[in-house]
Scaffold this motif. Structure first.
Motif, PDB file in Angstrom:
ATOM      1  N   GLU A  76       0.793  -1.234   0.000  1.00 14.23           N
ATOM      2  CA  GLU A  76       0.000   0.000   0.000  1.00 14.23           C
ATOM      3  C   GLU A  76       0.822   1.280   0.000  1.00 14.23           C
ATOM      4  N   ILE A  77       2.077   1.203   0.457  1.00 12.86           N
ATOM      5  CA  ILE A  77       2.905   2.411   0.496  1.00 12.86           C
ATOM      6  C   ILE A  77       3.764   2.449  -0.763  1.00 12.86           C
ATOM      7  N   ASP A  78       3.804   3.614  -1.419  1.00 13.16           N
ATOM      8  CA  ASP A  78       4.474   3.719  -2.722  1.00 13.16           C
ATOM      9  C   ASP A  78       5.935   4.118  -2.611  1.00 13.16           C
ATOM     10  N   VAL A  79       6.273   4.877  -1.570  1.00 13.40           N
ATOM     11  CA  VAL A  79       7.643   5.373  -1.457  1.00 13.40           C
ATOM     12  C   VAL A  79       7.916   5.763  -0.004  1.00 13.40           C
ATOM     13  N   CYS A  80       9.171   5.569   0.423  1.00 13.20           N
ATOM     14  CA  CYS A  80       9.540   5.863   1.816  1.00 13.20           C
ATOM     15  C   CYS A  80      10.752   6.776   1.860  1.00 13.20           C
ATOM     16  N   GLU A  81      10.687   7.750   2.739  1.00 11.70           N
ATOM     17  CA  GLU A  81      11.877   8.525   3.083  1.00 11.70           C
ATOM     18  C   GLU A  81      12.211   8.160   4.522  1.00 11.70           C
ATOM     19  N   VAL A  82      13.223   7.320   4.662  1.00 12.69           N
ATOM     20  CA  VAL A  82      13.550   6.710   5.951  1.00 12.69           C
ATOM     21  C   VAL A  82      14.919   7.188   6.399  1.00 12.69           C
ATOM     22  N   TYR A  83      15.054   7.397   7.709  1.00 16.69           N
ATOM     23  CA  TYR A  83      16.273   7.966   8.290  1.00 16.69           C
ATOM     24  C   TYR A  83      17.377   6.905   8.311  1.00 16.69           C
ATOM     25  N   VAL A  84      18.308   7.005   7.363  1.00 19.66           N
ATOM     26  CA  VAL A  84      19.391   6.026   7.234  1.00 19.66           C
ATOM     27  C   VAL A  84      20.734   6.762   7.254  1.00 19.66           C
ATOM     28  N   PRO A  85      21.302   7.008   8.442  1.00 17.56           N
ATOM     29  CA  PRO A  85      22.560   7.741   8.533  1.00 17.56           C
ATOM     30  C   PRO A  85      23.772   6.855   8.266  1.00 17.56           C
ATOM     31  N   PHE A  86      23.614   5.561   8.489  1.00 17.84           N
ATOM     32  CA  PHE A  86      24.610   4.568   8.092  1.00 17.84           C
ATOM     33  C   PHE A  86      23.847   3.591   7.207  1.00 17.84           C
ATOM     34  N   SER A  87      24.420   3.253   6.055  1.00 19.03           N
ATOM     35  CA  SER A  87      23.630   2.576   5.031  1.00 19.03           C
ATOM     36  C   SER A  87      23.029   1.258   5.514  1.00 19.03           C
ATOM     37  N   TRP A  88      23.683   0.589   6.449  1.00 21.07           N
ATOM     38  CA  TRP A  88      23.158  -0.687   6.943  1.00 21.07           C
ATOM     39  C   TRP A  88      21.804  -0.539   7.623  1.00 21.07           C
ATOM     40  N   PHE A  89      21.471   0.689   7.999  1.00 21.09           N
ATOM     41  CA  PHE A  89      20.164   0.841   8.640  1.00 21.09           C
ATOM     42  C   PHE A  89      19.024   0.651   7.647  1.00 21.09           C
ATOM     43  N   GLU A  90      19.300   0.702   6.336  1.00 18.91           N
ATOM     44  CA  GLU A  90      18.191   0.460   5.408  1.00 18.91           C
ATOM     45  C   GLU A  90      17.644  -0.971   5.546  1.00 18.91           C
TER      46      GLU A  90
END
Lengths: 351, 167, 386
Positions: free
Chosen positions: C276-290
């Motif tokens: 249902e969600i099309d796009v996310c802006e997620v807080y990823v200060p170190f890439s592994w957090f994705e």
């Protein structure tokens, strides 16, 4: 709007120079306010904290305060870099929008951690004012001179405010200074930093203040006589002292008018007076009738000023007067910034 | 208006100094006094029974209560996870690369970060058993830095399941 | 929920870079505010209340700077409110502002978050040494790198996943004119050659240090309905907190994050977030957090977040694009970073994201976290009313 009331209040013993950490200071007061309300922490569905990093000397100082809340399972929680009175405001907003029914708010400060008169300079314009390190007392002195010259406050009114605060403080018990001097006696004392005498300045303190507010049914379940927040509003003035009329508090007057302070009789008004001339400025701004309204019966911040908690304490003491039937309609006020820059005013009613 | 100096924004340096008094608080005072004597004291939560080393702010963050009795822990412990530091940063004086390990002392239930040495960085493993190496007694102060570093004991690694819940 | 509807009608952010020496703190704030107001077709005079957020005051050396910024925001006589919830502050500030509208208290609210790291000493301010502290031996990345190692061990993720995320975010940032880093030439191969700083974290997997600000204008439904501008309707907001440390705390996938996401989806009526969600802006200060957040937020099954990354799910062309703006990995003005996430999510459903627009985005998520992965703030915005 939903009916929201203050249902419990707790205030730590005010001291100066505690050896406890801020977290160790907070735990007992949070537990006490829960006990006063007779509820478990799991019944609180929103928590909000007011504090300031520069008052403790550590960035993220509020993060540790979450340790004091038993935040497990995780809680809905927020923090304002403001006096705890504004934490109460955020909780009130949350309850209004239906996201919470019972909220615990608290403010804490450890004034003894450093030279707060100096530290508070850092609130000022970092390019033109702060580098001069004027200190809070000097800035407030400018405000007091302006008010005295304009005649909106008299030296006698300042002494009377201080005298009453010291006498009320003696009754309250939980203050740092108290005394029975008359205004005349106080006026005969030396001016230490014109136009102030020592008793015109706040008694800086370490302390914690906590309040629980609740909506409608929950409020009635928790408290016999909740202090219903009929209206609450906060406003700010320009910071630059040269842009403001320091002989009056414009933002306090707007907030008071928004909440309708003078629509009806006010039994008591807990004013967040940190320098003695504030009292008359606030009486003017809130259009209080001193023959009908008891001013700051707790003694207020002149006799015990725990930074970031003292404003919330005014709300607590005003609510207490409703709880015990001393008042049917009370006004609670808090402020922050030099020369009453930012003010929050609420009308509390018992019926 | 071609005055180059006037076009360039002015930047000045204005150092800010405020002195603060810092209090360790009662719980950490036990812990710091212990370190001064070369001993490791944590505090037990009266509700969940977990032992905090260091006792941090003197409260159990899960239960929101003051920590209770003082408990001697360690000196041996287990590496739960670690980081190999390859980058010099502010105030860092140790030869690169080195290992900053999260260690849980025996009898405690909370990890803290300390240096792991006397082992190649590439040989460090999660679950490795370690022990403290203390500085010379004459250098001891109220500080965890009385421990110069930790080193492997040579004991078999702790099984992953033993410490997985503390990651 | 008895809350009123609220719409984002203006989004603004500054141009971000390491040192914005051309503006004062107030100038930086006004740059974002003026852009937000302009996109809403409003002026400061239209605004009822202002909510300001930033990370610790010691970053710039100004205590409670909103008191001073009142002058440059023409806010005299208005309510000004200041939020500070560590790294999540940009998100929680937007939420507090939205709630000023959703509660029915105000109709037009401006919110702004900023950080001018170059005006102070950020490295010092983020970890002021205090007496009796536990010695820190690892610097900035040292706190999160062991947690990332724990994630890799638990999930069996291969070592190149972090670099994959970094290359994606840096490439996306080239489509975003406001991003701090514009580095078009990264390949996975080159990324894996960047030095290991805090093993297992490589140089490319860390975020820059930026000056910047972001602002949003939010209005009530009756006001929004009269406005002929793109809108992002706030479908739901959620916040959760937990302690920094206690015995047995899951630091890889904090419970507060999971609960926050569950609450967010429930309030937005979302039952299958991945669909249902099309796009996310997620807080990823170190890439592994994705990959870690993919699992924490309920998009990927436990231990499978890294497979989503490997399969390209989070690419701009994938099923669930993560950070088409380039994310925190490309732009990090600490206190503003969360509000940029919230604002970028709004821009996607408003159709204003330009070259990094995800076509047809109808529902977007904004996410921020802070402290020791303990404070979470999230919202869902949509192109249609909720």
């Amino acid at each position: 709007m939903r009916d929201v009331g203050i249902v419990a209040f707790a205030e730590s013993q005010l001291t100066y120079g505690t050896t406890n950490t801020p977290v160790e200071m907070i735990v007992p007061t949070v537990n006490e306010v829960l006990k006063n309300a007779g509820i478990e922490r799991t019944e609180v569905d929103f928590w909000c904290h007011g504090s300031c990093d520069y008052m403790t000397g550590q960035p993220f100082s509020f993060v540790a305060a979450v340790d004091a809340l038993g935040a497990w399972p995780p809680i809905i929680e927020s923090h304002v870099e403001m006096d705890g009175a504004w934490a109460l405001y955020e909780a009130w907003v949350k309850i209004q929008m239906g996201e919470a029914n019972v909220a615990l708010v608290f403010g804490n400060g450890k004034s003894s951690a450093g030279d707060m008169n100096r530290a508070l300079t850092l609130q000022q314009d970092p390019y033109t004012v702060a580098p001069l390190w004027p200190g809070l007392t000097a800035m407030e002195g400018i405000g007091a001179c302006a008010a005295l010259q304009a005649g909106t406050v008299t030296e006698r009114q300042m002494a009377e405010a201080a005298s009453r605060a010291r006498r009320d403080g003696a009754k309250n018990g939980n203050v740092l200074v108290s005394g029975s001097e008359s205004a005349d006696e106080l006026l005969s004392r030396a001016v230490t930093s014109a136009p102030f005498r020592d008793h015109d300045l706040p008694a800086m303190a370490d302390g914690v203040s906590a309040i629980i507010i609740a909506a409608g049914h929950a409020a009635k379940r928790i408290a016999k006589r909740p202090a219903w927040i009929r209206a609450i509003d906060h406003r700010i003035d320009h910071q630059n002292l040269g842009w403001r009329d320091l002989a009056r508090s414009t933002s306090a007057a707007i907030a008071a008018s928004e909440v309708g302070v003078h629509n009806d009789k006010v039994d008591i008004a807990e004013l967040h007076t940190t320098f003695s001339h504030h009292e008359q400025l606030l009486i003017n701004a809130l259009q209080l009738r001193t023959d009908a309204t008891r001013i700051t019966p707790s003694g207020g911040a002149l006799v015990g000023n725990a930074l970031m908690a003292a404003g919330l304490s005014r709300f607590g003491h005003a609510a207490r007067a409703i709880f015990d039937g001393t008042a049917d309609r009370a006004v609670a006020h808090a402020q922050q910034g030099a020369c009453l820059q930012q003010n929050i005013v609420a009308v509390l009613e018992g019926n | 208006m071609s005055d180059k100096a006037a076009d360039k924004p002015l930047r000045v340096r204005m150092p800010i100094g405020i002195d603060y008094k810092w209090c360790a608080g009662p719980a950490s005072t036990d812990y710091l006094t212990g370190l001064k004597d070369g001993r490791l004291y944590g505090r037990r939560c009266p509700v969940c029974q977990m032992v905090y080393f260091p006792p941090r702010n003197g409260v159990c963050a899960r239960d929101g209560v003051m920590l209770g009795e003082s408990v001697e822990v360690g000196p041996k412990g287990t590496v739960t996870t670690f980081c190999i530091v390859n980058v010099p940063f502010l105030g860092q004086t140790i030869k690169l690369p080195y290992v900053a390990a999260t260690i849980i002392l025996d009898g405690a239930h909370l990890g803290f970060s300390h240096l792991l040495q006397e082992v190649e960085a590439t040989d460090v493993r999660m679950g490795m058993r370690v022990e403290p190496v203390w500085r010379d007694k004459s250098d001891w102060d109220y500080s965890l830095e009385n421990i110069s570093h930790f080193r492997p004991t040579g004991e078999p690694d702790a099984p992953f399941d033993d410490y997985a819940r503390y990651l | 929920m008895g809350a009123n509807r609220c719409a984002v009608v203006g989004v603004g952010q500054t141009n971000h870079t390491t040192v914005r020496a051309d503006v004062s703190i107030a100038g930086l704030v006004r740059e974002a505010v003026d852009r937000a107001l302009e996109s809403a077709g409003m002026t400061l005079a239209d605004i009822d209340a202002i909510v300001i957020g930033k990370a610790p005051d010691m970053l710039e050396g100004v205590m409670m700077p909103e008191m001073w910024l009142t002058d440059s925001l023409a806010a005299s006589g208005k309510p000004v409110f200041r939020v500070h919830t560590a790294g999540s502050v940009g998100g929680s500030t937007a939420i507090v502002a939205a709630q000023h509208v959703m509660s029915g208290i105000h109709k037009r609210v401006l919110t702004v978050a900023f950080e001018k790291q170059s005006d102070g000493n950020a490295m010092w301010a983020l970890s002021v040494p205090t007496p009796f502290g536990v010695p820190v031996h690892a610097g900035a990345g040292g706190y999160f790198s062991p947690i990332i190692r724990s994630y890799m061990r638990r999930s069996g993720a291969p070592a190149h996943i972090g670099a994959m995320v970094a290359v994606k975010d840096r490439t996306n940032a080239c489509k975003n004119p406001y991003a701090h880093l514009h580095e078009p030439d990264w390949t996975l191969e080159k990324a894996l050659e960047t030095p290991m700083l805090w093993d297992p974290v490589r140089f490319i997997e860390t975020c820059p240090s930026s000056d910047g600000a972001a602002a949003l204008v939010m209005v009530s439904e009756d006001v929004a309905d009269t406005m002929n501008v793109p809108k992002a309707w706030v479908h739901s907001t959620a916040m959760r907190s937990e302690p920094t440390m206690f015995a047995g705390r899951n630091q890889v996938s904090p419970r507060a994050g999971e609960l926050c996401a569950e609450d967010l989806y429930r309030k937005a009526g979302i039952t299958n977030p991945l669909e249902e969600i099309d796009v996310c802006e997620v807080y990823v200060p170190f890439s592994w957090f994705e990959p870690m957040w993919l699992e924490n937020l309920g998009f990927a099954p436990k231990d499978h977040g890294w497979r989503f990354v490997e399969d390209g799910v989070t690419e701009m062309t994938g099923k669930l694009p993560f950070n088409p703006s380039g994310g925190v990995l490309s732009t990090n003005p600490i206190g503003a970073s969360g509000m940029i996430r919230f604002g970028e999510a709004a821009m996607q459903v408003m159709g204003l994201a330009g070259e990094h627009q995800i076509d047809g985005a109808k529902k977007a998520m904004g996410h921020a976290y802070g402290g020791g992965s303990q404070f979470f703030a999230m919202w869902i915005v949509g192109s249609e009313k909720n």
